[in-house]
Design an enzyme around this catalytic site. Structure first.
Site, short mmCIF file in Angstrom:
data_model
loop_
_atom_site.label_atom_id
_atom_site.label_comp_id
_atom_site.label_asym_id
_atom_site.label_seq_id
_atom_site.Cartn_x
_atom_site.Cartn_y
_atom_site.Cartn_z
N ASN A 9 55.84 73.46 37.00
CA ASN A 9 57.33 73.30 37.24
C ASN A 9 57.51 72.82 38.63
OD1 ASN A 9 60.05 73.73 37.50
ND2 ASN A 9 59.97 75.99 37.34
N LYS A 11 60.14 71.90 40.07
CA LYS A 11 61.33 72.23 40.81
C LYS A 11 61.99 70.96 41.20
CE LYS A 11 60.06 77.03 40.85
NZ LYS A 11 60.44 78.28 41.18
N HIS A 94 65.23 79.21 32.74
CA HIS A 94 64.37 79.47 33.97
C HIS A 94 65.49 80.44 34.70
CE1 HIS A 94 62.59 79.27 37.86
NE2 HIS A 94 61.53 79.26 37.23
N GLU A 96 66.15 80.51 38.01
CA GLU A 96 67.04 79.78 38.88
C GLU A 96 68.26 78.99 38.22
OE1 GLU A 96 63.80 77.38 40.49
OE2 GLU A 96 62.82 79.43 41.39
N GLU A 166 58.59 85.38 32.99
CA GLU A 166 58.68 85.30 34.71
C GLU A 166 59.49 86.24 35.13
OE1 GLU A 166 57.61 80.97 35.66
OE2 GLU A 166 59.75 81.27 35.40
N GLY A 172 58.26 82.59 43.54
CA GLY A 172 58.13 82.09 44.81
C GLY A 172 58.14 83.11 45.82
N SER A 212 54.59 83.30 41.13
CA SER A 212 53.39 83.18 42.20
C SER A 212 51.91 82.97 41.63
CB SER A 212 53.68 84.38 43.19
OG SER A 212 54.85 84.58 43.63
N GLY A 233 55.08 77.28 39.64
CA GLY A 233 55.79 76.59 40.60
C GLY A 233 55.22 75.90 41.85
P1 PGA Z 1 55.99 80.04 41.55
O1 PGA Z 1 57.15 79.61 40.37
O2 PGA Z 1 54.95 79.70 41.18
O3 PGA Z 1 56.37 79.32 42.86
O4 PGA Z 1 56.47 81.44 41.80
C1 PGA Z 1 57.09 79.80 39.27
C2 PGA Z 1 58.34 79.32 38.33
O5 PGA Z 1 59.48 79.59 38.86
O6 PGA Z 1 58.19 78.97 37.27
#
Ligand code: PGA
Length: 250
Positions: A9, A11, A94, A96, A166, A172, A212, A233
């Protein structure tokens, strides 16, 4: 038993030259057996990457979509537009999108139904916040997100769904879930699918962990048969990390 799915992803990152140069580093490479890898770039890169993806081992996914096929929806992208470019996956729900853009379970349910109707594989994300986890509300939250999101999904369609657990607090933050917590959530999700759609559907459901994930911890999550891949991500923006994650699935 589902194979392993590794989804990147990106983003709101990567311009045209960065995205193309990332993909070109994997030209001619093969994935380990039973592994599928999906790159989900920003919408602006779907077309150019669709032109070079045949040279790489990756499939293409979108990060979101609208449920309607076309019309007066300024700023939105439709399932037909994604299909037109050979996109096969779409991330839906997601955290976000839920937290920053006010997407609720009702909208996510419409998107899921539309993706399935258009033969796109949804990567349907669910997860609890830190506060919900601390209040021991995790399984209520996951249960409600699943029930409401899957409303209107018929049993014949459900096998195309990929689920991503998630936890919001792990995204993140550099603080991945403990493997046993991810495992417990995956078992809960599979059990809900068993109750809703029966044992065969539940057994075949790919469940990914996201939050993460990096080259250094990915084995903790995909080293058991309950978790069938990862949604990555930050680490997926670095070709060396992404390569390590792919190699870890071997
Ligand atoms: P991250 O994001 O690996 O940066 O924690 C994962 C995601 O939002 O799918």
């Amino acid at each position: 038993m589902p194979g392993i799915i590794l989804a990147a992803n990106w983003k709101m990152n990567m311009n045209l030259s960065e995205g193309s140069s990332f993909l070109s580093k994997f030209a001619g490479q093969e994935l380990p057996p039973d592994v599928e890898a999906v790159i989900c770039p920003p919408f602006t890169l779907l077309y150019p990457l669709s032109q070079i993806k045949e040279k790489t081992p990756f499939k293409l996914g979108a990060q979101n979509m609208h449920w309607e096929e076309k019309g007066a929806f300024t700023g939105e992208i439709s399932p037909l537009m994604l299909k037109d470019l050979g996109v096969e996956y779409v991330i839906l729900g997601h955290s976000e999108r839920r937290a920053l853009f006010q997407e609720d379970d009702g909208m996510i349910a419409r998107k899921l139904a539309s993706a399935l109707a258009h033969n796109l594989r949804p990567i349907f994300c669910v997860g609890e916040t830190l506060e919900q986890r601390e209040n021991e509300d995790t399984f209520n939250v996951l249960g409600a997100q699943l029930r409401r999101g899957l409303k209107g999904v018929a049993k014949e369609q459900v096998s195309a769904i990929v689920l991503a657990y998630e936890p919001v607090w792990a995204i993140g933050t550099g603080r991945a879930a403990r493997a046993e917590d991810a495992l417990e959530a995956a078992r809960f999700i599979r059990e809900r699918f068993r109750a809703l759609y029966g044992g065969a559907v539940a057994a075949a459901l790919p469940i990914l962990y996201g939050g993460s994930v990096k080259g250094g911890n990915v084995r903790e999550f995909i080293g058991n048969k309950e978790i069938n891949g990862v949604l990555v991500g930050g680490a997926s923006l670095d070709p060396d990390q992404w390569r390590t994650i792919i190699e870890a699935a071997r």
